[in-house]
Write an enzyme that holds these catalytic residues in place. Structure first.
Site, PDB file in Angstrom:
ATOM      1  N   ASP A  54       0.823  -1.212   0.000  1.00  0.00           N
ATOM      2  CA  ASP A  54       0.000   0.000   0.000  1.00  0.00           C
ATOM      3  C   ASP A  54       0.853   1.256   0.000  1.00  0.00           C
ATOM      4  OD1 ASP A  54      -2.450  -1.305   0.006  1.00  0.00           O
ATOM      5  OD2 ASP A  54      -2.346  -1.617   2.165  1.00  0.00           O
ATOM      6  N   GLY A  55       1.978   1.213   0.707  1.00  0.00           N
ATOM      7  CA  GLY A  55       2.874   2.369   0.760  1.00  0.00           C
ATOM      8  C   GLY A  55       3.325   2.739  -0.651  1.00  0.00           C
TER       9      GLY A  55
ATOM     10  N   ASN B 191      -5.993   7.963   1.890  1.00  0.00           N
ATOM     11  CA  ASN B 191      -6.272   7.344   3.195  1.00  0.00           C
ATOM     12  C   ASN B 191      -6.802   8.359   4.207  1.00  0.00           C
ATOM     13  OD1 ASN B 191      -5.601   4.681   2.762  1.00  0.00           O
ATOM     14  ND2 ASN B 191      -3.528   4.846   3.581  1.00  0.00           N
ATOM     15  N   GLU B 192      -5.937   9.310   4.555  1.00  0.00           N
ATOM     16  CA  GLU B 192      -6.336  10.218   5.630  1.00  0.00           C
ATOM     17  C   GLU B 192      -5.494  11.477   5.715  1.00  0.00           C
ATOM     18  OE1 GLU B 192      -3.124   8.530   6.394  1.00  0.00           O
ATOM     19  OE2 GLU B 192      -4.449   7.026   7.235  1.00  0.00           O
TER      20      GLU B 192
ATOM     21  N   ARG C 272      -8.872  18.581  23.026  1.00  0.00           N
ATOM     22  CA  ARG C 272      -7.573  18.745  23.635  1.00  0.00           C
ATOM     23  C   ARG C 272      -6.944  17.368  23.744  1.00  0.00           C
ATOM     24  NH1 ARG C 272      -4.827  22.732  26.890  1.00  0.00           N
ATOM     25  NH2 ARG C 272      -3.574  21.632  28.435  1.00  0.00           N
TER      26      ARG C 272
ATOM     27  N   ALA D 202      -5.931  10.141  21.481  1.00  0.00           N
ATOM     28  CA  ALA D 202      -5.663  10.441  22.886  1.00  0.00           C
ATOM     29  C   ALA D 202      -6.268  11.767  23.333  1.00  0.00           C
ATOM     30  CB  ALA D 202      -4.143  10.423  23.145  1.00  0.00           C
TER      31      ALA D 202
HETATM   32  P1  NAP Z   1       3.659   2.337   6.818  1.00  0.00           P
HETATM   33  O1  NAP Z   1       3.974   2.915   8.153  1.00  0.00           O
HETATM   34  O2  NAP Z   1       4.564   1.351   6.214  1.00  0.00           O
HETATM   35  O3  NAP Z   1       2.151   1.745   6.793  1.00  0.00           O
HETATM   36  C1  NAP Z   1       1.568   1.147   7.866  1.00  0.00           C
HETATM   37  C2  NAP Z   1       0.709  -0.010   7.400  1.00  0.00           C
HETATM   38  O4  NAP Z   1      -0.536   0.482   6.890  1.00  0.00           O
HETATM   39  C3  NAP Z   1       1.318  -0.866   6.296  1.00  0.00           C
HETATM   40  O5  NAP Z   1       1.158  -2.201   6.671  1.00  0.00           O
HETATM   41  C4  NAP Z   1       0.466  -0.534   5.092  1.00  0.00           C
HETATM   42  O6  NAP Z   1       0.360  -1.601   4.184  1.00  0.00           O
HETATM   43  C5  NAP Z   1      -0.873  -0.291   5.762  1.00  0.00           C
HETATM   44  N1  NAP Z   1      -1.874   0.451   4.994  1.00  0.00           N
HETATM   45  C6  NAP Z   1      -1.732   1.564   4.215  1.00  0.00           C
HETATM   46  N2  NAP Z   1      -2.921   1.934   3.712  1.00  0.00           N
HETATM   47  C7  NAP Z   1      -3.840   1.048   4.152  1.00  0.00           C
HETATM   48  C8  NAP Z   1      -5.245   0.899   3.978  1.00  0.00           C
HETATM   49  N3  NAP Z   1      -5.950   1.756   3.250  1.00  0.00           N
HETATM   50  N4  NAP Z   1      -5.879  -0.120   4.616  1.00  0.00           N
HETATM   51  C9  NAP Z   1      -5.181  -0.981   5.383  1.00  0.00           C
HETATM   52  N5  NAP Z   1      -3.858  -0.900   5.587  1.00  0.00           N
HETATM   53  C10 NAP Z   1      -3.195   0.110   4.992  1.00  0.00           C
HETATM   54  O7  NAP Z   1       3.487   3.582   5.830  1.00  0.00           O
HETATM   55  P2  NAP Z   1       3.020   3.518   4.318  1.00  0.00           P
HETATM   56  O8  NAP Z   1       3.163   2.132   3.784  1.00  0.00           O
HETATM   57  O9  NAP Z   1       3.684   4.652   3.631  1.00  0.00           O
HETATM   58  O10 NAP Z   1       1.461   3.855   4.423  1.00  0.00           O
HETATM   59  C11 NAP Z   1       1.017   5.100   4.883  1.00  0.00           C
HETATM   60  C12 NAP Z   1      -0.184   4.861   5.738  1.00  0.00           C
HETATM   61  O11 NAP Z   1       0.207   4.155   6.894  1.00  0.00           O
HETATM   62  C13 NAP Z   1      -0.837   6.109   6.275  1.00  0.00           C
HETATM   63  O12 NAP Z   1      -1.756   6.633   5.338  1.00  0.00           O
HETATM   64  C14 NAP Z   1      -1.491   5.620   7.549  1.00  0.00           C
HETATM   65  O13 NAP Z   1      -2.844   5.218   7.311  1.00  0.00           O
HETATM   66  C15 NAP Z   1      -0.739   4.364   7.900  1.00  0.00           C
HETATM   67  N6  NAP Z   1      -0.094   4.499   9.213  1.00  0.00           N
HETATM   68  C16 NAP Z   1      -0.690   3.865  10.242  1.00  0.00           C
HETATM   69  C17 NAP Z   1      -0.179   4.005  11.541  1.00  0.00           C
HETATM   70  C18 NAP Z   1      -0.880   3.306  12.646  1.00  0.00           C
HETATM   71  O14 NAP Z   1      -1.811   2.547  12.388  1.00  0.00           O
HETATM   72  N7  NAP Z   1      -0.477   3.524  13.886  1.00  0.00           N
HETATM   73  C19 NAP Z   1       0.961   4.778  11.749  1.00  0.00           C
HETATM   74  C20 NAP Z   1       1.544   5.410  10.654  1.00  0.00           C
HETATM   75  C21 NAP Z   1       0.998   5.262   9.371  1.00  0.00           C
HETATM   76  P3  NAP Z   1       1.638  -2.135   3.301  1.00  0.00           P
HETATM   77  O15 NAP Z   1       2.394  -3.013   4.228  1.00  0.00           O
HETATM   78  O16 NAP Z   1       0.982  -2.894   2.185  1.00  0.00           O
HETATM   79  O17 NAP Z   1       2.418  -0.932   2.855  1.00  0.00           O
HETATM   80 MN    MN Z   2       4.469   0.455   4.025  1.00  0.00          MN
END
Ligand code: NAP
Ligand code: MN
Length: 251
Positions: free
Chosen positions: A41-42, A110-111, A136, A173
């Site tokens: 997804d990234g 995503n967001e 807050r 939080a």
């Molecule tokens: P990352 O930190 O590697 O991503 C975190 C995980 O989110 C990866 O496993 C990624 O899948 C998965 N993911 C991304 N979009 C998704 C979706 N629409 N539905 C379900 N899982 C999803 O960063 P990244 O790969 O660049 O992705 C960015 C996204 O990571 C942000 O948009 C945010 O939603 C998410 N994120 C989540 C957290 C958290 O949950 N605490 C923290 C930071 C970021 P892949 O392994 O296939 O890349």
């Molecule tokens: Mn990723």
């Protein structure tokens, strides 16, 4: 017939590239019709942010062992070339969220996140110009239906079916006591609603769009709404949303 223009983003797959070229496709880095995203997804988010400005572009996700919520195909699905030539695929449209900060616009698949990892952040939340609450805490997340399974899910937000034409506000939080009070549950808004977030101070505050930090200037408010803009993904003909959810989170 005009040649179909493509680009491969992410991992390298010579077989796929050769097969596309053999079938009359041409590489076009600047103006592709088909963007193959090879990774998870990234990688797909990167590809989409690189090419979302093009009007007639379709994204195809090929998963390389990642979660791959947006990537319906797997590495050895080489018949993907046939699917495309025969138009034997489904396209799904994902409506983006639009962030307006200091007259600059950003789009999220995503967001959009406002997060202050350092100080507790005060945020006045308005929906359609009416004040809802003063938050807050650490931050707020506004997510699309397809983004609801990403960061939003980690915060206890709901998973939204893709046909829901709206977006979701979740808290990070929040502080709730006799002085401060927030809704404290995820709120699903209609696509016509516009959210404004007002900040008295922004010391330490970050804005992230699909995981990338976007703010570097001073700002005291942002607007978030459902964009008119959409992105198109090529998906397997038979993929159902709940099957994707099951495959991603339960199996
Ligand atoms: P990352 O930190 O590697 O991503 C975190 C995980 O989110 C990866 O496993 C990624 O899948 C998965 N993911 C991304 N979009 C998704 C979706 N629409 N539905 C379900 N899982 C999803 O960063 P990244 O790969 O660049 O992705 C960015 C996204 O990571 C942000 O948009 C945010 O939603 C998410 N994120 C989540 C957290 C958290 O949950 N605490 C923290 C930071 C970021 P892949 O392994 O296939 O890349
Ligand atoms: Mn990723």
């Amino acid at each position: 017939m005009e040649a179909k223009r493509f680009i491969i983003h992410g991992k390298i797959n010579k077989n796929l590239e050769d097969s596309l070229i053999k079938h009359g496709f041409v590489v076009d880095e600047a103006n592709p019709e088909f963007v193959f995203s090879l990774g998870g997804d990234g990688t797909m988010l990167e590809a989409i942010h690189k090419y979302m400005h093009l009007d007639d572009v379709k994204f195809i996700g090929i998963n390389y062992g990642k979660l791959g919520f947006y990537t319906d195909f797997v590495k050895d699905d080489l018949d993907i070339v046939d699917l495309i030539i025969n138009k034997n695929y489904k396209t799904e449209e994902f409506r983006l969220l639009e962030l307006d900060v200091n007259n600059s616009k950003y789009y999220a698949l995503n967001e959009i996140l406002v997060i202050n990892p350092v100080h507790t952040q005060n945020i006045k939340v308005l929906v359609d110009n009416a004040e809802l609450e003063t938050f807050r805490g650490t931050g707020l997340v506004l997510s699309t239906p397809s983004g609801s399974t990403a960061f939003n899910k980690s915060l206890g937000g709901s998973i939204l079916a893709p046909s829901i034409d709206g977006y979701q506000l979740t808290e990070m939080a929040s502080i709730n006591n006799r002085v401060y009070k927030t809704l404290s549950s995820p709120l699903v808004l209609a696509s016509k609603n516009i959210v404004s977030l007002n900040f008295k101070t922004t010391d330490g505050l970050q804005i992230q769009v699909d995981g990338k930090v976007v703010n570097d200037n001073e700002f005291d408010n942002v607007q978030i709404k459902m964009a008119a803009k959409k992105v198109k993904l090529i998906t397997k003909n038979d993929t159902l949303f709940l099957e994707r959810v099951k495959k991603s989170f339960l199996e």
